[in-house]
Design a protein around this motif. Structure first.
Motif, PDB file in Angstrom:
ATOM      1  N   THR A 192       0.839  -1.207   0.000  1.00 17.01           N
ATOM      2  CA  THR A 192       0.000   0.000   0.000  1.00 17.01           C
ATOM      3  C   THR A 192       0.873   1.256   0.000  1.00 17.01           C
ATOM      4  N   HIS A 195       2.071   1.844  -3.409  1.00 10.94           N
ATOM      5  CA  HIS A 195       1.019   2.438  -4.252  1.00 10.94           C
ATOM      6  C   HIS A 195       0.889   3.935  -3.946  1.00 10.94           C
ATOM      7  N   ILE A 196       0.851   4.244  -2.663  1.00  9.92           N
ATOM      8  CA  ILE A 196       0.640   5.642  -2.257  1.00  9.92           C
ATOM      9  C   ILE A 196       1.778   6.536  -2.746  1.00  9.92           C
ATOM     10  N   LYS A 201      -3.174   9.023  -8.129  1.00 14.37           N
ATOM     11  CA  LYS A 201      -4.627   8.830  -8.159  1.00 14.37           C
ATOM     12  C   LYS A 201      -5.137   8.493  -6.748  1.00 14.37           C
ATOM     13  N   PHE A 202      -6.079   9.284  -6.292  1.00 19.73           N
ATOM     14  CA  PHE A 202      -6.618   9.092  -4.944  1.00 19.73           C
ATOM     15  C   PHE A 202      -8.096   8.792  -5.063  1.00 19.73           C
ATOM     16  N   ASP A 203      -8.437   7.509  -5.187  1.00 17.49           N
ATOM     17  CA  ASP A 203      -9.835   7.139  -5.371  1.00 17.49           C
ATOM     18  C   ASP A 203     -10.118   5.871  -4.563  1.00 17.49           C
ATOM     19  N   CYS A 204     -10.451   6.092  -3.292  1.00 16.58           N
ATOM     20  CA  CYS A 204     -10.617   4.952  -2.374  1.00 16.58           C
ATOM     21  C   CYS A 204     -11.757   4.022  -2.797  1.00 16.58           C
ATOM     22  N   CYS A 207     -10.339   1.452  -5.161  1.00 18.19           N
ATOM     23  CA  CYS A 207      -8.982   0.960  -4.852  1.00 18.19           C
ATOM     24  C   CYS A 207      -9.036  -0.388  -4.127  1.00 18.19           C
ATOM     25  N   LEU A 209      -6.826  -1.613  -2.328  1.00 17.02           N
ATOM     26  CA  LEU A 209      -6.039  -1.577  -1.081  1.00 17.02           C
ATOM     27  C   LEU A 209      -6.833  -0.969   0.081  1.00 17.02           C
ATOM     28  N   LYS A 210      -8.109  -0.706  -0.169  1.00 14.35           N
ATOM     29  CA  LYS A 210      -8.932  -0.043   0.847  1.00 14.35           C
ATOM     30  C   LYS A 210      -8.939  -0.780   2.205  1.00 14.35           C
ATOM     31  N   CYS A 213      -5.993   0.405   4.150  1.00 13.81           N
ATOM     32  CA  CYS A 213      -6.092   1.818   4.557  1.00 13.81           C
ATOM     33  C   CYS A 213      -7.159   2.025   5.619  1.00 13.81           C
ATOM     34  N   LYS A 220      -4.477   6.768   4.666  1.00 14.29           N
ATOM     35  CA  LYS A 220      -5.294   7.619   3.788  1.00 14.29           C
ATOM     36  C   LYS A 220      -4.769   9.047   3.796  1.00 14.29           C
ATOM     37  N   HIS A 223      -1.771   9.328   1.601  1.00 17.33           N
ATOM     38  CA  HIS A 223      -2.066   9.334   0.163  1.00 17.33           C
ATOM     39  C   HIS A 223      -2.690  10.673  -0.247  1.00 17.33           C
TER      40      HIS A 223
HETATM   41  S1  SF4 Z   1      -7.624   3.040  -0.363  1.00 14.46           S
HETATM   42 FE1  SF4 Z   1      -7.543   5.224  -0.802  1.00 14.46          FE
HETATM   43  S2  SF4 Z   1      -5.886   5.982   0.501  1.00 14.46           S
HETATM   44 FE2  SF4 Z   1      -5.648   3.778   0.389  1.00 14.46          FE
HETATM   45  S3  SF4 Z   1      -4.196   3.434  -1.262  1.00 14.46           S
HETATM   46 FE3  SF4 Z   1      -6.276   3.296  -2.125  1.00 14.46          FE
HETATM   47  S4  SF4 Z   1      -6.722   5.340  -2.886  1.00 14.46           S
HETATM   48 FE4  SF4 Z   1      -4.991   5.519  -1.472  1.00 14.46          FE
END
Ligand code: SF4
Length: 231
Positions: A192, A195-196, A201-204, A207, A209-210, A213, A220, A223
């Motif tokens: 994670t 990725h961060i 791109k910040f789109d939970c 994603c 990997l939520k 996070c 979060k 990121h």
């Molecule tokens: S869940 Fe959100 S904060 Fe976590 S890596 Fe994905 S986009 Fe970033």
């Protein structure tokens, strides 16, 4: 850097009930590093250890040293499960990119650790680690204490590493399933972070990997900060 701190607490709870040997860090008590990857044939092998090896990085205080939970190498006579966990204290820094680069470098230390008569097999994509210990090394007096001291010296080649505690687990009743789960979780946190630090791109909502996070405090925010800076 506190992302791995809850795993450090979990580990401490997990090994608390077992008898442990604690050794101070000593440069004079290091096992020999042969400097290259060795092959130890089956016929020359005393036993194999099979399990996981991973790092838990923190900026909180760590005391240098080696902890053996269970038997030392000289008391092992047959193949068994094991785990190696290194608690690595890094220099505190507000520069997340720097911290992230150091974590990656620290992860590569295991590929530059060649104790004589101690053949490590590991892969970059998993935390599996198996070790073949040579009969000749046991005769010469190899121990986790000495191999651990050598490993600490390898980590400390990086000036950003302040302290290292190497924990070897060989106790027969230890919860190796939980140790494997912890290794996987540390891998997910590292993935994670990767990725961060490399993805603006910040789109939970989309994603994958939520779950990480949602569980690990600060991810979060990190990121969001990186995305707003356009890193
Ligand atoms: S869940 Fe959100 S904060 Fe976590 S890596 Fe994905 S986009 Fe970033």
């Amino acid at each position: 850097m506190e992302f791995f701190d809850s795993l450090i607490c979990e580990l401490s709870d997990l090994i608390s009930e077992y008898q442990k040997a604690n050794y101070p860090c000593s440069e004079k008590n290091q096992w020999t590093d042969v400097g290259y990857s060795q092959v130890i044939l089956q016929r020359d092998t005393a036993f194999e250890l099979d399990g996981v090896g991973f790092n838990l990085v923190t900026s909180s205080d760590v005391e240098d040293g080696i902890v053996v939970v269970g038997d030392e190498l000289c008391s092992i006579t047959a193949d068994r499960k094991f785990a190696r966990v290194c608690l690595v204290q890094l220099e505190d820094s507000d520069n997340e990119q720097d911290c992230y680069k150091t974590i990656k470098k620290v992860d590569y230390v295991k590929y530059h650790f060649f104790p004589e008569g101690y053949m490590i097999r590991t892969t970059s994509r998993s935390h599996k680690e198996s070790v073949r210990v040579a009969k000749s090394a046991l005769k010469k007096g190899i121990s986790f204490e000495k191999a651990g001291n050598l490993l600490i010296s390898k980590y400390k080649e990086n000036p950003k590493v302040k302290a290292v505690k190497v924990i070897f687990v060989t106790a027969s009743g230890a919860d190796y399933k939980k140790l494997e789960a912890m290794a996987q979780k540390s891998g997910s946190i590292a993935e994670t972070l990767n990725h961060i630090m490399n993805n603006v791109k910040f789109d939970c909502d989309t994603c994958n990997l939520k779950p990480v996070c949602d569980e690990v405090e600060g991810m979060k925010e990190l990121h969001f900060k990186n995305a707003s800076m356009g890193v």
